[in-house]
Enzyme design. Sequence first.
Site, PDB file in Angstrom:
ATOM      1  N   THR A  15      10.138   2.010  -3.790  1.00 16.28           N
ATOM      2  CA  THR A  15       9.945   0.592  -3.483  1.00 16.28           C
ATOM      3  C   THR A  15      10.660  -0.274  -4.510  1.00 16.28           C
ATOM      4  O   THR A  15      11.309  -1.269  -4.163  1.00 16.28           O
ATOM      5  CB  THR A  15       8.444   0.259  -3.470  1.00 16.28           C
ATOM      6  OG1 THR A  15       7.799   1.075  -2.491  1.00 16.28           O
ATOM      7  CG2 THR A  15       8.212  -1.200  -3.131  1.00 16.28           C
ATOM      8  N   ASN A  60       0.857  -1.184   0.000  1.00 18.82           N
ATOM      9  CA  ASN A  60       0.000   0.000   0.000  1.00 18.82           C
ATOM     10  C   ASN A  60       0.891   1.231   0.000  1.00 18.82           C
ATOM     11  O   ASN A  60       1.346   1.692   1.050  1.00 18.82           O
ATOM     12  CB  ASN A  60      -0.929  -0.013   1.214  1.00 18.82           C
ATOM     13  CG  ASN A  60      -1.966  -1.113   1.124  1.00 18.82           C
ATOM     14  OD1 ASN A  60      -2.923  -1.017   0.374  1.00 18.82           O
ATOM     15  ND2 ASN A  60      -1.751  -2.187   1.883  1.00 18.82           N
ATOM     16  N   GLU A  61       1.148   1.738  -1.187  1.00 20.07           N
ATOM     17  CA  GLU A  61       2.058   2.847  -1.360  1.00 20.07           C
ATOM     18  C   GLU A  61       1.420   4.163  -0.903  1.00 20.07           C
ATOM     19  O   GLU A  61       0.210   4.229  -0.658  1.00 20.07           O
ATOM     20  CB  GLU A  61       2.456   2.953  -2.846  1.00 20.07           C
ATOM     21  CG  GLU A  61       3.165   1.724  -3.397  1.00 20.07           C
ATOM     22  CD  GLU A  61       4.611   1.599  -2.921  1.00 20.07           C
ATOM     23  OE1 GLU A  61       4.989   2.281  -1.940  1.00 20.07           O
ATOM     24  OE2 GLU A  61       5.364   0.818  -3.523  1.00 20.07           O
ATOM     25  N   PRO A  62       2.229   5.243  -0.763  1.00 21.88           N
ATOM     26  CA  PRO A  62       1.673   6.550  -0.430  1.00 21.88           C
ATOM     27  C   PRO A  62       0.510   6.905  -1.355  1.00 21.88           C
ATOM     28  O   PRO A  62       0.588   6.724  -2.573  1.00 21.88           O
ATOM     29  CB  PRO A  62       2.867   7.492  -0.648  1.00 21.88           C
ATOM     30  CG  PRO A  62       4.054   6.644  -0.343  1.00 21.88           C
ATOM     31  CD  PRO A  62       3.704   5.275  -0.851  1.00 21.88           C
TER      32      PRO A  62
END
Length: 645
Positions: free
Chosen positions: A188, A169-171
């Site tokens: 990432t 769950n990236e920014p």
Amino acid sequence: MKSTISERVSSVDERLRLLEKIPTAIFDDSQTASLAVAQEIAETIRNKAKKGEPCVLGLATGSTPVKVYEELVRLHREEELSFQNVVTFNLDEYFPIEPDSLQSYVRFMHEHLFDHINIPKDQIHIPDGTLDEEKVEQYCQQYEKKIKSAGGIDIQILGIGKTGHIGFNEPGSRKDSKTRLITLDKVTRTDAASSFFGEEYVPRRAITMGVGTILKAKRIFLMAWGEGKAPIIREAVEGEITETVPATYLQEHPNAAVILDEAAAEQLTRFKTPWLLSKCDWDDILIRKAVVWLCRKLDKPVLKLTDEDYNEHGMADLITKKGPAYNINIKIFNELQHTITGWPGGKPKEDDKYRPERAEPFPKRCLIFSPHPDDDVISMGGTLIRLVDHGHDVHVAYQTSGNIAVFDDEAVRFADFVTDYADIFGMKDEKADALLNKINDFLKQKNPGEVDSPEIKTIKGLIRKGEAKAAGRYCGVPDENMHFMNLPFYETGRVKKKPLGQEDIDLTVELLREIKPHQVYVAGDLSDPHGTHRVCLKAVFEALEVCKEDKWIEDCFVWMYRGAWQEWDVNEIEMAVPLSPIELKRKRRAIFKHQSQKDRPLFPGTDTREFWQRSEDRNRETAKIYDDLGLAEYEAIEGFVRYHT
């Protein structure tokens, strides 16, 4: 009865935890922390089994949970912990990726856990990286339904990425997001590049549980180890809730805990600036840390700090107990001044009362341990050159071959050179031709991340060895004083290494006893993302423990250096070796001898600068801080911390 984790959280003064918005348990090291997490998981499994209920675990991959899985395997083998009632759901998987790929999370989980316990195969769930894209959305919906039908996740294990992501769950991820296909953040992908032997081979997407899915877990453990995670941990634990740092969503979970080793916790306020939260027990170490912090905050040199400066920044009790400011300032100024020395091996026939190193014996036998073949010159090249110039008997021990950090085309170039050399000088050898053909045939079919053949590993190791010898000779180290240890733990041909073994320790003990050094230098640069520095440091420490009854060790100082990935804080430095502009250039030229790591190293990490640039910038920054504190102005400084055996 309280769990060890709960005890760790509650044992800390509430005032020191004032800014922490998630219960945070801090352990001495990652091993102890991992055991505590594994014990709580095991207790939950057993309690659920007694009730005839399944225990649903949400599992993570990567280096962070490895020791947890090792302990769970041990508990299964030695204490009969059964996984018959366990149902697992993994957080994520790259997309697309084959399950037998070296980087696949399916493979990771089986290698580290599932192949060693008695969990039924149909109770294992890992996102499928082989799906046709048009089927992914429906698959993700089914994944959610399976979690729900299993009764929901009882314990969810998480790591944290440098962007603050949990799972993938990236920014920008929403708090109510569910299992889905996402695009990976550049940071990432850069972090993952070493595992894939190049960022260009890292999948751009992944399937991940959503933040909302994670937050439905009954219990959550977010784990982080090492200095490299300290900045994002502070944001996650003490910062405001924001979608730019998805881990901050955990602040709203009623039963989440952050599990850290001391290194990952170092940026939390209770460690970094505890005087802002509560009265402190002011020992010499804390006073120095606080004074340096105050100087940098106010942009003042040490000797210009006033009583008001201390009072207005949380240090009124320091002034009361140790003041006035003048006395504290003089004390810290002298301490900092006494760390500076142009004689890292000690200055002969001089009073050494206030010097970090002894005057005698002179010359000294100095043994520098270098985890990779270039760490010696990158991290302490100026000091190495100074030790040689001063006439000390300097030895360098290259602990690993560094062979995985060489590009394939470099190996072909060197093999080609040998073949052409033999041809030109009339030493044509059919075996050499056959070897070159074998290498070329292998590389044409090689997949990204595939383990090199023995021949290619040997050639790559020889390339790194030749570069290390060239750098050592440039620094003035005799050939016979360069020791290529090739510690076995490293020789897997993969980024993932074997655990430290007895043979690694025995080889280190043998070298120490052969040289009987007066000085040992070791890499304390534990933010190395691949973990090699950490293992190499452990090998030396364990070897020193074996040698603790040896007579020579009574007269041996152990100095820890940094520089490739991070630098010591000035308040920590116990020996500061200043470098002139000319000496900094000499250090740079020594680093340049490592041509395979120049311009574009295979494993650069997230820092886009070349290693020589990182090193120089850090050395100059250390010198600038000393200058700002009111000490002498130097071009650059290499810093060291003494380890006490």
